[in-house]
Design an enzyme around this catalytic site. Structure first.
Site, short mmCIF file in Angstrom:
data_model
loop_
_atom_site.label_atom_id
_atom_site.label_comp_id
_atom_site.label_asym_id
_atom_site.label_seq_id
_atom_site.Cartn_x
_atom_site.Cartn_y
_atom_site.Cartn_z
N SER A 184 0.84 -1.19 0.00
CA SER A 184 0.00 0.00 0.00
C SER A 184 0.88 1.24 0.00
O SER A 184 1.99 1.22 0.55
CB SER A 184 -0.89 0.01 1.25
OG SER A 184 -1.54 1.27 1.41
N TYR A 222 -2.44 -1.43 9.96
CA TYR A 222 -2.51 -1.91 8.57
C TYR A 222 -1.21 -1.61 7.83
O TYR A 222 -0.61 -2.50 7.21
CB TYR A 222 -3.70 -1.24 7.88
CG TYR A 222 -3.77 -1.45 6.38
CD1 TYR A 222 -4.34 -2.59 5.85
CD2 TYR A 222 -3.28 -0.48 5.51
CE1 TYR A 222 -4.42 -2.77 4.47
CE2 TYR A 222 -3.35 -0.65 4.14
CZ TYR A 222 -3.93 -1.80 3.63
OH TYR A 222 -3.99 -1.97 2.27
#
Length: 254
Positions: free
Chosen positions: A146, A159
């Site tokens: 990400s 995350y």
């Protein structure tokens, strides 16, 4: 399934980015094995689309956070491949499955942390480990990270930390699997308009506008912006790309 076709395994291929990855690889002549978590109807629809492209596809249920289910999954798909091709081996592994978490650091619980760990790092680590004996030499691993592993937006500490760990793991895979001519790379999408995180980027106008303003190309990403990059990394044109992080964000937070 003809033996000349390459075979890709994609986790989380029934929707969003994983769906577009599956379709992009199928358009390149790759047969697809992909997993879904709960939505069998959506998974069957994707498999049907792949079949319409002239490639073979099978959708298998798998919770990638639960290592105990990996052996059953492997047994199922290897039996399928043996029936279709006579061989249990595959060529490409795309570790895509995941869920979102938007929680401030001070409010993140141990349960939430463990969920992120199991899905985004531990599951990827051990599923890859179990699958490598079945991957053909010269294969490709593509891990999905990400943009949040590079830049920081409050609420994504757990995350993003797991995605950062995955990026380090990818470099180690590239180094240790070089003798088998297997490459390992990371793509790091920016903010994408999907149902990921309950459609946080897609459906919240304020968030969508913020993302567009932070991105050089002036919009949030679409799933179709990502799948082609994965297909490229699994093509012969990308044979010399190894151990790399490729951010696919339209120039977010430059």
């Amino acid at each position: 399934m003809e033996t000349k076709n390459k075979v890709a395994i994609i986790t989380g291929g029934s929707r969003g980015l994983g769906k577009d990855m599956a379709l992009s690889l199928a358009r390149n002549g790759t047969d697809i094995i992909f997993t879904y978590h709960t939505n069998k109807k959506a998974a069957d629809a994707v498999a049907s689309q792949i079949n319409d492209l002239g490639q073979k596809a099978i959708a298998l249920q798998l919770d990638t956070s639960k290592i105990g289910g990996f052996d059953t999954f492997i047994s199922t798909f290897t039996n399928y491949l043996k029936e279709e091709t006579g061989y249990p081996n595959f060529d490409f592994l795309i570790n895509n499955a995941g869920t979102a978490l938007y929680t401030p650091f001070m409010e993140t619980t141990e349960e939430q942390f463990d969920e992120m760990l199991n899905i985004h790092y531990k599951g990827v680590f051990f599923l890859t480990q179990k699958l490598l004996p079945l991957m053909n030499d010269g294969g490709r691993i593509v891990n999905i990270s990400s943009g949040l592993a590079r830049f920081s937006i409050p609420g994504s500490s757990a995350y993003a930390s797991m995605k950062g760990a995955l990026e380090v793991l990818t470099r180690y895979l590239a180094r240790e699997l070089g003798s088998r001519k297997i490459t390992a790379n990371v793509i790091a999408p920016g903010a994408i308009e999907t149902d990921f995180g309950n459609g946080h980027v897609r459906d919240d106008e304020k968030t969508n506008t913020m993302i567009a303003n932070l991105t050089a190309l002036g919009r949030a990403g679409q799933p179709e912006d990502i799948g082609g990059v994965v297909a490229f990394l699994c093509s012969d044109d990308a044979r010399w790309v190894n151990g790399q992080r490729i951010e696919v964000s339209g120039g977010m937070n430059l």
